[in-house]
Design a protein around this motif. Structure first.
Motif, PDB file in Angstrom:
ATOM      1  N   LEU A  33     -16.846 141.081 -39.116  1.00  0.00           N
ATOM      2  CA  LEU A  33     -15.720 141.156 -40.029  1.00  0.00           C
ATOM      3  C   LEU A  33     -14.809 139.960 -39.794  1.00  0.00           C
ATOM      4  N   PHE A  34     -14.385 139.352 -40.875  1.00  0.00           N
ATOM      5  CA  PHE A  34     -13.348 138.331 -40.811  1.00  0.00           C
ATOM      6  C   PHE A  34     -12.128 138.920 -41.499  1.00  0.00           C
ATOM      7  N   ASP A  35     -11.151 139.291 -40.697  1.00  0.00           N
ATOM      8  CA  ASP A  35      -9.927 139.963 -41.131  1.00  0.00           C
ATOM      9  C   ASP A  35     -10.206 141.403 -41.580  1.00  0.00           C
ATOM     10  N   VAL A  59     -15.449 140.767 -34.601  1.00  0.00           N
ATOM     11  CA  VAL A  59     -14.339 140.719 -35.548  1.00  0.00           C
ATOM     12  C   VAL A  59     -13.506 139.484 -35.219  1.00  0.00           C
ATOM     13  N   VAL A  60     -13.164 138.718 -36.240  1.00  0.00           N
ATOM     14  CA  VAL A  60     -12.278 137.569 -36.078  1.00  0.00           C
ATOM     15  C   VAL A  60     -11.055 137.801 -36.964  1.00  0.00           C
ATOM     16  N   ILE A  61      -9.884 137.829 -36.359  1.00  0.00           N
ATOM     17  CA  ILE A  61      -8.631 137.972 -37.102  1.00  0.00           C
ATOM     18  C   ILE A  61      -8.021 136.583 -37.242  1.00  0.00           C
ATOM     19  N   GLU A 160      -3.056 130.634 -35.860  1.00  0.00           N
ATOM     20  CA  GLU A 160      -4.092 130.674 -36.889  1.00  0.00           C
ATOM     21  C   GLU A 160      -5.408 130.127 -36.344  1.00  0.00           C
ATOM     22  N   GLN A 161      -6.530 130.783 -36.730  1.00  0.00           N
ATOM     23  CA  GLN A 161      -7.853 130.307 -36.333  1.00  0.00           C
ATOM     24  C   GLN A 161      -8.819 130.469 -37.501  1.00  0.00           C
ATOM     25  N   HIS A 162      -9.926 129.739 -37.422  1.00  0.00           N
ATOM     26  CA  HIS A 162     -10.898 129.672 -38.503  1.00  0.00           C
ATOM     27  C   HIS A 162     -12.289 129.865 -37.912  1.00  0.00           C
ATOM     28  N   LEU A 163     -13.209 130.369 -38.716  1.00  0.00           N
ATOM     29  CA  LEU A 163     -14.554 130.671 -38.221  1.00  0.00           C
ATOM     30  C   LEU A 163     -15.586 129.826 -38.947  1.00  0.00           C
TER      31      LEU A 163
END
Length: 259
Positions: A33-35, A59-61, A160-163
């Motif tokens: 899951l992303f967010d 999961v990446v928030i 803030e981070q990005h995948l």
């Protein structure tokens, strides 16, 4: 790879929508899951689509705002093993400036010490498929000016981070692109073939949109890729980008992307 938008501000089907973002992805190695949106709506929509979120392993928030991490409590109630990645400062206090004063828009800070939560300070390689990167540098759009950090000054979005997902194609997932979509793409560890997420060319809380010349300049400088965007991009900005770019598509609840 397959990407299913579980929550977005708009919907293209019978699924519910809310101001927030949640994207489910299946790769060769992961269900992730992303967010997780603002509420438990992403879980309800996943059930309607036959997606079992108890099988999610990662999961990446994207950042510390509740429209991206507000559903975390609900997720933890149905999944006891997924590793949840956030920047450490995502759990700081975050506010939006209103006429009545600052309004809290941060995460549930009690979750900071949850055993499934893994706090990061900068970029992090999960494996050969998944890479998180953060601390992007560069100018931040004026549409972020009402967003504040814990001391009530303008947010610098170090939370803030990005995948980046690497496979047959490179896919970049952004939450809101607060640090600037061009900055984020240019500092991506590998050139993305597909970019999914908000561009923050518009402020959902104030209704302000960047001037058309600024958006057209962005369009002229975006590298070749396929773009899916919505949430905080704004209808007017998306209309301009669609006029200027061939490979750009609206992101809505129910959007399915194959890569």
């Amino acid at each position: 790879m397959k990407f299913v938008t579980l929550v977005e501000d708009t919907t293209k089907c019978e699924l519910g929508a809310e101001h927030g973002l949640s994207i489910y992805a299946e790769t060769e190695k992961h269900k992730l899951l992303f967010d997780v949106g603002t509420t438990d709506l992403f879980i309800k929509n996943a059930k309607a689509l036959g997606i079992d979120l108890s099988q999610v392993d990662t999961v990446v928030i994207s950042h510390g705002h509740n429209d991206h991490g507000g559903g975390l409590d609900a997720f933890l109630a149905i999944n006891d093993h997924a590793v949840i990645y956030l920047q450490e400062k995502a759990f700081n206090d975050h506010y939006t400036a209103k006429k009545t004063g600052p309004e809290y828009i941060g995460l549930n800070q009690a979750l900071k010490t949850h055993p499934q939560v893994k706090l990061l300070d900068g970029s992090y390689v999960i494996d050969d498929e998944l890479q998180i990167y953060s601390h992007v540098t560069g100018e931040i759009y004026e549409t972020n000016k009402n967003l504040l950090k814990e001391d009530k000054t303008r947010d610098d979005f170090v939370h803030e981070q990005h995948l980046l997902i690497q496979g047959r194609k490179n896919v970049l997932l952004m939450g809101c692109g607060h640090k600037g979509v061009l900055n984020i793409i240019r500092q991506c560890p590998a050139a993305p073939d597909i970019v999914i997420g908000g561009f923050h060319l518009y402020s959902p809380r104030t209704g302000e949109c960047l001037p058309e010349p600024v958006i057209m300049d962005l369009a002229a400088n975006l590298p070749d890729a396929v773009y899916y965007t919505g949430h905080c991009t704004g209808d007017k900005a998306l209309e301009i980008l669609t006029r200027e770019l061939r490979e750009i598509h609206p992101l809505m609840t129910g959007t399915v992307i194959e890569a």
